[in-house]
Write an enzyme that holds these catalytic residues in place. Structure first.
Site, PDB file in Angstrom:
ATOM      1  N   HIS A  78     -20.710 -11.669 -34.187  1.00 26.69           N
ATOM      2  CA  HIS A  78     -21.076 -12.597 -35.253  1.00 26.69           C
ATOM      3  C   HIS A  78     -20.001 -13.656 -35.477  1.00 26.69           C
ATOM      4  CE1 HIS A  78     -24.185  -9.660 -37.185  1.00 26.69           C
ATOM      5  NE2 HIS A  78     -24.499 -10.022 -35.956  1.00 26.69           N
ATOM      6  N   GLU A  80     -18.437 -14.800 -38.137  1.00 26.00           N
ATOM      7  CA  GLU A  80     -17.280 -14.455 -38.969  1.00 26.00           C
ATOM      8  C   GLU A  80     -16.302 -13.565 -38.214  1.00 26.00           C
ATOM      9  OE1 GLU A  80     -21.012 -13.702 -41.569  1.00 26.00           O
ATOM     10  OE2 GLU A  80     -20.540 -13.860 -39.445  1.00 26.00           O
ATOM     11  N   CYS A 106     -22.942  -9.745 -42.699  1.00 26.41           N
ATOM     12  CA  CYS A 106     -23.353  -8.350 -42.558  1.00 26.41           C
ATOM     13  C   CYS A 106     -22.164  -7.442 -42.903  1.00 26.41           C
ATOM     14  CB  CYS A 106     -23.821  -8.082 -41.128  1.00 26.41           C
ATOM     15  SG  CYS A 106     -22.483  -8.048 -39.910  1.00 26.41           S
ATOM     16  N   CYS A 109     -19.092  -7.720 -40.522  1.00 25.38           N
ATOM     17  CA  CYS A 109     -18.297  -8.929 -40.734  1.00 25.38           C
ATOM     18  C   CYS A 109     -17.522  -8.876 -42.045  1.00 25.38           C
ATOM     19  CB  CYS A 109     -19.182 -10.168 -40.664  1.00 25.38           C
ATOM     20  SG  CYS A 109     -19.725 -10.507 -38.974  1.00 25.38           S
TER      21      CYS A 109
END
Length: 150
Positions: A78, A80, A106, A109
């Site tokens: 992801h 991040e 999420c 992250c």
């Protein structure tokens, strides 16, 4: 009229997501210091040297995994997490930083961002992961929807 800092950095996050090769959801993020300086950018995509989903197809789609569940069943990392990992790799401190991200983070992250010292996340779109919100709150990391700042 001059854009606010929040709108400015979110528009950059939306531009960054254009690099994503995710078939299901393109996400972009920008890490910013307290002094409004960009510390890093990230988008969701595969690990360095690994084939993109545009080449292999989406494993999550093939397995029928709903959004917000079983994030580990994905070739991509992801946006991040990419910021946190590359910041650590290249010695860029994220302590006290804000991340602007196109979708609410999420759980995975949130864990990476809290560990990296990020204190504030401004997000634009929703993502179905309530545990992420709980962990962020417990850790003292602010999760704020951009529209709530206006």
């Amino acid at each position: 009229m001059r854009q606010s800092w929040d709108d400015y950095f979110m528009s950059i996050a939306h531009l960054v997501k254009s690099r994503s090769t995710c078939i299901r959801r393109q996400v972009g993020a920008v890490a910013v210091s307290k002094e409004h300086r960009i510390l890093g950018t990230g988008y969701n995509g595969p690990l360095p040297g690994v084939k993109h989903c545009t080449e292999t197809g989406c494993l999550r789609e093939q397995l029928g995994i709903p959004s917000g569940q079983r994030q580990e069943m994905c070739r991509a990392q992801h946006a991040e997490a990419n910021i946190c990992n590359f910041a650590a790799r290249y010695g860029t401190p994220l302590e006290g930083a804000t991340i602007y991200v196109t979708d609410r983070p999420c759980t995975t992250c949130v864990k990476a961002m809290v560990t990296s010292g990020i204190v504030r996340v401004i997000y634009d779109g929703d993502y179905p992961d309530d545990l992420a919100c709980t962990l962020a709150e417990e850790a003292g990391m602010e999760l704020i929807k951009l529209s709530d700042l206006k």
